[in-house]
Design an enzyme around this catalytic site. Sequence first.
Site, mmCIF file in Angstrom:
data_model
loop_
_atom_site.group_PDB
_atom_site.id
_atom_site.type_symbol
_atom_site.label_atom_id
_atom_site.label_comp_id
_atom_site.label_asym_id
_atom_site.label_seq_id
_atom_site.Cartn_x
_atom_site.Cartn_y
_atom_site.Cartn_z
ATOM 1 N N LYS A 278 5.115 3.037 -12.815
ATOM 2 C CA LYS A 278 5.751 3.727 -11.696
ATOM 3 C C LYS A 278 7.007 4.463 -12.161
ATOM 4 C CE LYS A 278 4.429 0.188 -8.289
ATOM 5 N NZ LYS A 278 3.678 1.010 -7.330
ATOM 6 N N ARG A 352 -5.654 -4.375 -4.783
ATOM 7 C CA ARG A 352 -7.039 -4.523 -4.315
ATOM 8 C C ARG A 352 -7.861 -5.360 -5.286
ATOM 9 N NH1 ARG A 352 -7.520 1.823 -4.268
ATOM 10 N NH2 ARG A 352 -5.349 1.397 -3.750
#
Length: 497
Positions: A278, A352
């Site tokens: 990130k 996920r």
Amino acid sequence: MQIQLENKPYSSVDADALVVCVFDQENKFEGALGEINKGMKGRLDSLTATGELTGKSLETVLVHFPEGLSTGRLLLIGAGKREKFATGDLRKIAGTALRYLKGRGMKNFVFLAPENDRGPAAAQAVTEGLIVADFESDKYRTEKKPKPREIRSVSLAGFEAGLGADLTAAIEQGRAIAESQNFARDLINEPSNKLTPRMLAAKAEAMAREVGLGIEILDERKIAELKMGALLGVAQGSVEPPRVIVVRYEPLHPRAGGPVLGLVGKAVTFDTGGISIKPANNMEAMKYDMGGGATMLAAMRALAFLKPSVSVIAVIPATENMPGGRAQKPGDVQVAMSGKTIEVINTDAEGRMILADGVTYARKLGATHLIDAATLTGAIGVALANVHVGAFGTPREYLDQFLESARSAGEKMWPMPMDEEYEEMIKSNIADIRNTGSGKGGGASTGAWFIKVFAEDTPWIHLDIASTCWSDEGRLWLAKGPTGVAIRSIIDFALKL
């Protein structure tokens, strides 16, 4: 903070302040406000005439030394338009009152229920609003104010006298829910060096034992034995080993063949993005990427007190997502617990993946109905900003049932699309599925579809709380930082299932 019913007339209660709701665009004061205005010789009329008192939602007007009252101050809080008022609005009104008076050094106050809402539901809403508003996120500050500001007690006045036992039960239910919400907020607020997966597991274990829940912690060896390859793939870049936290609630008289609710929460205790790292800007906020796990732990804590008639299992996979030398890389293929293969396109789509194994394990443990919560996608913020939780689910009837609980709990959630076209976007050329969508846009829906693959035909709900789990700006009724969103809705749903 003590919260108790007050049976004495509100005008004779000795406290620092009396809090009264005022509705918008009402030129004539009636009921309790009429009595107060008469005792104050029309001072409220004067405030209305000058425009200082309008009744607009959450407007605050503080009157010192009000005639006819035993309290030293009268706090008038706007309740908005009467025709739009709902019982749930009392949470914000009570919370606003507490934070307003707490900031001015008050120690206690009386909250007068509005004439049209004086039953148990109102008492519960006020209690929840007060306790949630009392939470502060500054636990690591060493320079404390010389005189700590705290509200020690609140008296609830004006409630229906004949409902004493029901009102007391409602207050206790509100306390159980709100204190659990604050339990989650405290976890979410922890810096990642104070809340590794092992530390989170230890806190979960302590909570479970305190309230009488069953608890099992799976270490990295057990996780490997269960072949949770999706979770291990995310965890392998960190020196901190993963954990899977399993919490169980069983009713006193379980119903044979009845539903078993499975709660699955994403708990990435710090998310760098892994190799797909990130940007540095705002990365410190990624300590709250375990918000889904905290949500489910808090729901379980509350259910231990509220004792629904349905069995509930919570599964919280916990890990860090780090770019270490052993970290998974874009292009890797991981084998999930279910046996499905996953092509890793972006290592920052890790939530996920751990939910895939969490959902599979919850089903293996007997869950017949599923809810997962996760700070899953930035895309949900693009779609809904920080106003609504994105709610996905199949079948639609099951989702609608949950959305009704959200409305009852006063939480804003918006149903999101689950069309088959989104499923096509997560198909991989070399594996069963890929962990990001192949097209542009629709990131929240493709993320939800990824989890749905592992839920299979089990009734399932996915709550994307990425944009609502944290607030950078304080609100009148809520401190800035973790919000505890979705907990009330999950509790309401479990009690009604």
